[in-house]
Motif scaffolding. Structure first.
Motif, PDB file in Angstrom:
ATOM      1  N   LYS A 136      15.473 -21.538 -15.032  1.00  0.00           N
ATOM      2  CA  LYS A 136      15.859 -20.570 -14.002  1.00  0.00           C
ATOM      3  C   LYS A 136      14.996 -19.310 -13.957  1.00  0.00           C
ATOM      4  O   LYS A 136      15.299 -18.378 -13.233  1.00  0.00           O
ATOM      5  CB  LYS A 136      17.344 -20.180 -14.148  1.00  0.00           C
ATOM      6  N   GLN A 137      13.924 -19.284 -14.735  1.00  0.00           N
ATOM      7  CA  GLN A 137      12.999 -18.156 -14.681  1.00  0.00           C
ATOM      8  C   GLN A 137      11.823 -18.514 -13.771  1.00  0.00           C
ATOM      9  O   GLN A 137      11.269 -19.607 -13.875  1.00  0.00           O
ATOM     10  CB  GLN A 137      12.490 -17.805 -16.078  1.00  0.00           C
ATOM     11  N   GLU A 138      11.445 -17.570 -12.912  1.00  0.00           N
ATOM     12  CA  GLU A 138      10.352 -17.824 -11.985  1.00  0.00           C
ATOM     13  C   GLU A 138       9.073 -18.143 -12.756  1.00  0.00           C
ATOM     14  O   GLU A 138       8.653 -17.375 -13.616  1.00  0.00           O
ATOM     15  CB  GLU A 138      10.123 -16.610 -11.084  1.00  0.00           C
ATOM     16  N   PRO A 139       8.440 -19.268 -12.455  1.00  0.00           N
ATOM     17  CA  PRO A 139       7.197 -19.631 -13.160  1.00  0.00           C
ATOM     18  C   PRO A 139       6.093 -18.622 -12.882  1.00  0.00           C
ATOM     19  O   PRO A 139       6.000 -18.062 -11.791  1.00  0.00           O
ATOM     20  CB  PRO A 139       6.842 -21.006 -12.576  1.00  0.00           C
ATOM     21  N   ASN A 140       5.255 -18.406 -13.863  1.00  0.00           N
ATOM     22  CA  ASN A 140       4.118 -17.494 -13.718  1.00  0.00           C
ATOM     23  C   ASN A 140       2.906 -18.309 -13.283  1.00  0.00           C
ATOM     24  O   ASN A 140       2.156 -18.831 -14.112  1.00  0.00           O
ATOM     25  CB  ASN A 140       3.851 -16.780 -15.042  1.00  0.00           C
ATOM     26  N   VAL A 141       2.732 -18.420 -11.976  1.00  0.00           N
ATOM     27  CA  VAL A 141       1.633 -19.212 -11.418  1.00  0.00           C
ATOM     28  C   VAL A 141       0.833 -18.330 -10.471  1.00  0.00           C
ATOM     29  O   VAL A 141       1.383 -17.778  -9.512  1.00  0.00           O
ATOM     30  CB  VAL A 141       2.153 -20.454 -10.652  1.00  0.00           C
ATOM     31  N   SER A 142      -0.458 -18.180 -10.721  1.00  0.00           N
ATOM     32  CA  SER A 142      -1.318 -17.385  -9.854  1.00  0.00           C
ATOM     33  C   SER A 142      -1.684 -18.179  -8.606  1.00  0.00           C
ATOM     34  O   SER A 142      -1.604 -19.411  -8.588  1.00  0.00           O
ATOM     35  CB  SER A 142      -2.592 -16.983 -10.597  1.00  0.00           C
ATOM     36  N   ILE A 143      -2.118 -17.459  -7.561  1.00  0.00           N
ATOM     37  CA  ILE A 143      -2.594 -18.148  -6.367  1.00  0.00           C
ATOM     38  C   ILE A 143      -3.865 -18.912  -6.719  1.00  0.00           C
ATOM     39  O   ILE A 143      -4.572 -18.584  -7.671  1.00  0.00           O
ATOM     40  CB  ILE A 143      -2.845 -17.183  -5.199  1.00  0.00           C
TER      41      ILE A 143
END
Length: 435
Positions: free
Chosen positions: A196-203
């Motif tokens: 439930k934690q927003e993934p850390n994904v760059s553009i």
């Protein structure tokens, strides 16, 4: 634990954040635009046509897409009854759900058939199909063969559509080879969603591949106008600059390697100046003969051909715009627009278009285009389809010249965010600056 459909599984493989937003931040998703809706509608239309190839099947499509249990039970019952063909056969296992376009019994074998509106098998089709096989296998219904049914781009319409419109491609071995990969990625994505934690994904390039993301407007909101992503043919350079923290073209360091045109973009934005290589442009257009015909085709490329003699996704000309510039500066305009009824009442709109071309074009003078390969290809196609007009159309082809080299060669840099204007008026802008 969440349940992943095949479309959400494909989304998660593309980008974990895209999948996470689809569950937890639907408020960020923009309404479906007309273009996207048209793609959805085409998919339904192609799916219905595919069912005609395997007629008289039973349909398990759910009445309520919030509850798939009736469809799952129908599918189990009909398989037990050895029903020959089932549409939208529905399976669930391991917190995954799939609806197969067509489940068909053929010569003692069970065939799984997924229908696509493309003209070949794409990598993401294999991801989609591999998940479906995995779910069917885990549910106890592994098919003997798995097929992708896609459009045959060599099919030429002649009257009503025939079975040759589709091509059935056996992808069983490719699907089987991805089963371990599917299981690992399914588990990874389900664990991510439970966290439930927003993934850390760059553009990155994944934002538009294999599909445009519904959340780009949110993830890219920090990207300014005239960004490095607007560099002419920037490609990997743009991403290299972005990783260095450089967002604007004008902020690119002087020692960073740029092409001639990219250098003009940076210089123009920094100094608010234009660049014109008058001599190069004069040399290029000095041999052009008046009157000049500024010509532009508009086309449609339907997946399902509407005209006899055309193929799926073939560029079909339905409109053109023509500005005629005389040597003394006089400018006139001609045009052609096919009417919708011309495509269905027995008339040939392509013949009507060529007849209008014969009226609008004189026998002398160059035909000015922007990216001539497009107009030349369309004229040559017309010559092949309508051989009685071939001499006239080939003559037009021989007179075509192109404005594109002005920009490809870096001779003219006016609209620094990207060149997108083509018309006789734009030509007059060029002429006013070189005379």
């Amino acid at each position: 634990m969440k349940t992943l459909s095949k479309s959400r599984f494909v989304s998660g493989v593309q980008c974990e954040k895209k999948l996470w937003y689809s569950y937890y931040r639907k408020d960020l998703q923009l309404p479906t635009d007309e273009q996207t809706q048209a793609i959805f509608d085409l998919g339904h239309q192609i799916g219905n046509l595919a069912q005609n190839r395997f007629p008289n099947g039973k349909d398990a499509t759910p009445e309520d897409f919030s509850d798939f249990s009736p469809s799952i039970e129908k599918t189990k019952l009909w398989i037990a009854e050895k029903v020959e063909t089932i549409y939208e056969a529905t399976f669930t296992a391991k917190n995954a759900l799939c609806m197969l376009d067509i489940l068909h019994r053929m010569n003692g074998e069970v065939w799984a058939i997924e229908v696509k509106n493309s003209t070949s098998v794409k990598d993401y089709h294999l991801i989609d199909a591999s998940l479906q096989y995995f779910v069917m296998k885990e549910a106890g219904y592994a098919p003997d063969k798995f097929f992708l049914m896609h459009i045959n781009n060599q099919y030429i319409k002649n009257g009503e559509l025939t079975d040759e419109f589709f091509h059935l491609e056996d992808i069983t071995d490719k699907v089987l080879s991805k089963q371990t990969w599917v299981e690992e990625n399914l588990e990874r994505l389900l664990v991510m969603l439970e966290n439930k934690q927003e993934p850390n994904v760059s553009i990155g390039a994944h934002c538009s591949s294999p599909f445009a993301c519904d959340f780009v407007h949110h993830c890219w909101k920090h990207i300014p106008e005239n960004s490095v992503f607007e560099l002419y043919r920037g490609g990997n350079k743009a991403w290299e600059l972005y990783k260095q923290g450089i967002l604007k073209i004008e902020d690119i360091e002087d020692d960073f390697p740029l092409t001639h045109f990219q250098h003009l973009q940076r210089k123009g934005l920094r100094n608010q100046e234009q660049y014109i290589n008058k001599e190069a442009i004069k040399n290029m257009i000095s041999s052009w003969q008046f009157p000049l015909y500024f010509f532009d085709f508009e086309t449609v490329f339907p997946a399902i051909p509407v005209l006899d003699g055309t193929r799926p996704y073939q560029q079909v000309r339905f409109q053109y715009s023509l500005h005629i510039l005389e040597e003394d500066g006089r400018l006139s305009h001609q045009e052609f627009l096919a009417h919708p009824e011309d495509f269905s009442n027995g008339k040939n709109p392509l013949k009507l278009l060529v007849e209008q071309l014969k009226q609008d074009f004189g026998t002398e003078g160059n035909i000015v285009t922007y990216n001539q390969s497009f107009e030349v290809a369309r004229l040559n196609e017309l010559a092949n389809m309508l051989p009685e007009y071939a001499p006239f159309l080939k003559n037009l082809v021989s007179r075509v010249v192109d404005l594109l080299p002005v920009f490809q060669g870096g001779f003219f840099c006016l609209y620094l965010g990207g060149i997108s204007v083509y018309s006789s008026r734009f030509f007059s802008v060029i002429m006013s600056r070189i005379t």
